[in-house]
Design a protein around this motif. Structure first.
Motif, PDB file in Angstrom:
ATOM      1  N   ASN A 159      -2.756 -12.649  45.329  1.00 14.98           N
ATOM      2  CA  ASN A 159      -4.070 -13.304  45.350  1.00 14.98           C
ATOM      3  C   ASN A 159      -5.103 -12.531  46.177  1.00 14.98           C
ATOM      4  N   ASP A 160      -4.665 -11.400  46.694  1.00 13.98           N
ATOM      5  CA  ASP A 160      -5.583 -10.600  47.507  1.00 13.98           C
ATOM      6  C   ASP A 160      -6.816 -10.215  46.668  1.00 13.98           C
ATOM      7  N   PRO A 161      -8.030 -10.640  47.115  1.00 11.08           N
ATOM      8  CA  PRO A 161      -9.229 -10.350  46.302  1.00 11.08           C
ATOM      9  C   PRO A 161      -9.502  -8.843  46.181  1.00 11.08           C
ATOM     10  N   GLU A 162      -8.963  -8.064  47.090  1.00 15.62           N
ATOM     11  CA  GLU A 162      -9.198  -6.613  47.013  1.00 15.62           C
ATOM     12  C   GLU A 162      -8.601  -5.980  45.757  1.00 15.62           C
ATOM     13  N   LEU A 163      -7.530  -6.666  45.275  1.00 13.28           N
ATOM     14  CA  LEU A 163      -6.853  -6.142  44.071  1.00 13.28           C
ATOM     15  C   LEU A 163      -7.796  -6.064  42.864  1.00 13.28           C
ATOM     16  N   VAL A 164      -8.601  -7.111  42.778  1.00 12.21           N
ATOM     17  CA  VAL A 164      -9.504  -7.164  41.610  1.00 12.21           C
ATOM     18  C   VAL A 164     -10.933  -6.783  41.984  1.00 12.21           C
ATOM     19  N   ASP A 165     -11.054  -6.164  43.172  1.00 17.91           N
ATOM     20  CA  ASP A 165     -12.364  -5.826  43.710  1.00 17.91           C
ATOM     21  C   ASP A 165     -13.152  -4.863  42.813  1.00 17.91           C
ATOM     22  N   GLN A 166     -12.411  -3.879  42.295  1.00 18.79           N
ATOM     23  CA  GLN A 166     -13.070  -2.843  41.463  1.00 18.79           C
ATOM     24  C   GLN A 166     -13.674  -3.409  40.174  1.00 18.79           C
ATOM     25  N   ALA A 167     -13.276  -4.619  39.799  1.00 16.24           N
ATOM     26  CA  ALA A 167     -13.664  -5.166  38.495  1.00 16.24           C
ATOM     27  C   ALA A 167     -15.175  -5.237  38.313  1.00 16.24           C
ATOM     28  N   GLY A 168     -15.862  -5.846  39.347  1.00 14.81           N
ATOM     29  CA  GLY A 168     -17.313  -6.060  39.199  1.00 14.81           C
ATOM     30  C   GLY A 168     -18.071  -4.776  38.996  1.00 14.81           C
ATOM     31  N   SER A 169     -17.823  -3.802  39.937  1.00 13.39           N
ATOM     32  CA  SER A 169     -18.614  -2.567  39.863  1.00 13.39           C
ATOM     33  C   SER A 169     -18.341  -1.780  38.589  1.00 13.39           C
ATOM     34  N   LEU A 170     -17.116  -1.819  38.087  1.00 17.80           N
ATOM     35  CA  LEU A 170     -16.775  -1.025  36.878  1.00 17.80           C
ATOM     36  C   LEU A 170     -16.869  -1.835  35.587  1.00 17.80           C
ATOM     37  N   GLU A 171     -17.400  -3.048  35.699  1.00 14.58           N
ATOM     38  CA  GLU A 171     -17.510  -3.933  34.530  1.00 14.58           C
ATOM     39  C   GLU A 171     -16.163  -4.097  33.850  1.00 14.58           C
TER      40      GLU A 171
END
Ligand code: ADP
Length: 458
Positions: free
Chosen positions: A71-83
């Protein structure tokens, strides 16, 4: 539609413009397709690699820890910037997803990158089992790429239309300007008639095809003018020569009407004179008919002719007809390709002149020789000769050097001879000394006919 078709067909300018615009538009459309296709390929490839990199990043960070926090939000962190849309499953249960997914739920897919539709929009998706019951799914919506391609396509279509419209207008103006001399030429041609053959098209501008066309047209007009003038002179001379015997016949006819029936002397004189005048007219009409036949370039019945035999025959005949002039000949066996009757007539006219325009007890010599590919027949007389200034006009129809010393000729003999000899591929040349004599040289191609180009000595 038919009107438009007629309009297009009636103008080279419009046809040329449309033709080149069609080529330009086709080229631009092809280029546009290549650009759009290339951009689409490049953008899809970039999205593809973004998905792969994201999956491997997640895999790396999960494998680096012993008890990873899914559930670590960092895991999916790249999602926003890379669409990117990211979903993480543990033991087939969705445990984490990127916040930009909102209500959207990615369908379960395990495999390499492929394209699917989610809520009507195209999405690239890939899923991978990364061990320990963890499954990562990454997707990339192609909305931005599609929008970019749509804008690019619109821009290209706009540019193509603009370029074609510009090419059409500027092309039409420049083609019309270039072809303007043609319109002037057409106007001039319409104006020219037989009374205006001295008109010429003004030559100006660069020496391009249109300049050459106008120049050729002017040259044609010059030839026509000359031809028309000589035709007029010919008709005038022919009518003049016909009028003289006709007026003789008319006046003797009047004389006969008044006194002739009772006066035997007048009756006899009239019959005699009318017969001579009729004979003269008949001769002129025959000459004219023959000239017309020769000028219409008849099919000539070419056979192998020995000039030696022909010359001997003509010389003997000429000697028999003339008591005061001595006719001699010196010939050799020279064969030519000719119509014997035509050739006899041409040579006879020259021999007849050599006798007619000779001095008392003069001489006529007929010689034959070979010169290059030609048989040459020289007719030499010791006669009255021809003044130098008269030589250039000698072969013109109805031309007589000095009418005061004329015999019964019409001035047609030499032009007839020349026409006949030229019909045989030869020519006649003349040399003369006033009061000393003349030499007429007839050039005829030797038999068998020489190879083209070898008869160039004339
Ligand atoms: P014509 O019927 O008047 O003889 P031609 O065409 O045969 O017509 O000759 C044209 C003119 O050329 C003649 O009127 C004559 O003045 C001149 N001519 C032709 N042949 C000779 C010649 N051998 N010697 C001198 N003058 C000649």
């Amino acid at each position: 539609m038919k009107k438009l078709k007629n309009y297009i067909e009636s103008s080279i300018g419009i046809r040329l413009t449309l033709y080149y615009c069609a080529i330009l538009l086709t080229t631009l459309v092809l280029c546009g397709f290549v650009v759009i296709f290339g951009m689409n390929f490049a953008l899809t490839k970039e999205a593809n690699s973004k998905i792969k990199v994201a999956i491997s990043n997640i895999q790396n960070s999960l494998q680096s820890e012993e008890n990873p926090n899914l559930n670590d939000p960092e895991l999916v962190d790249q999602a926003g910037s890379l669409e990117l849309w990211i979903q993480i499953y543990k033991d087939n249960k969705l445990v984490s997803k990127s916040p930009n997914l909102g209500n959207i739920k990615l369908p379960f897919y395990n495999g390499p990158v492929k394209s699917i539709l989610i809520n009507g929009q195209e999405v690239l998706i890939s899923g991978k089992d990364i061990g320990n019951g963890i499954f990562v799914e990454v997707a990339h919506p192609l909305k931005r790429e599609k929008h970019f391609l749509a804008v690019l396509s619109g821009l290209l279509i706009f540019l193509m239309m603009g370029a074609t419209l510009f090419a059409m207008t500027s092309g039409y103006i420049s083609v019309t300007n270039t072809l303007r001399p043609l319109a002037i030429l057409t106007k001039k041609v319409k104006e020219i008639n037989t009374g205006k053959l001295d008109e010429r098209i003004p030559l100006s501008g660069p020496k391009d095809e249109l300049y050459l066309l106008a120049q050729a047209f002017n040259e044609m007009l010059e030839r026509l003018e000359k031809g028309f003038k000589s035709q007029q002179e010919f008709v005038a001379a022919a009518s003049h020569d016909l009028r003289t015997p006709l007026s003789v016949i008319k006046s003797y006819n009047d004389l006969l009407k008044r006194w002739g029936k009772d006066d035997k002397k007048i009756l006899e004189e009239s019959i005699q004179t009318i017969a001579v005048a009729t004979q003269r007219m008949e001769r002129l009409v025959n000459d004219l008919l023959f000239l017309a036949r020769v000028e219409s370039k008849p099919r000539i019945n070419f056979v192998k002719v020995n000039t030696k035999e022909l010359i001997e025959e003509i010389a003997k005949e000429a000697q028999a007809l003339s008591q005061t002039i001595t006719v001699t000949f010196s010939t050799c066996d020279l064969y030519v390709n000719a119509d014997e009757d035509y050739l006899r007539r041409a040579l006879w006219a020259l021999v007849d002149n050599a006798i007619k325009y000779n001095k008392e007890n003069g001489e006529v010599k007929i010689l034959s020789r070979e010169e290059g590919n030609f048989a040459v027949i020289d007719i030499i007389d010791t006669g009255i000769g021809i003044k130098e200034e008269a030589l250039p006009r000698l072969f013109e129809k109805f031309y007589r050097v000095d009418s005061s010393r004329q015999s019964s000729g019409f001035g047609l003999g030499l032009s007839l001879s020349k026409e006949i000899i030229q019909l045989h591929g030869g020519d006649i040349k003349v040399k003369s000394k006033y009061k000393e004599g003349s030499t007429f040289s007839v050039y005829l191609p030797l038999y068998p006919p020489a190879i083209k180009g070898k008869n160039a000595i004339l």
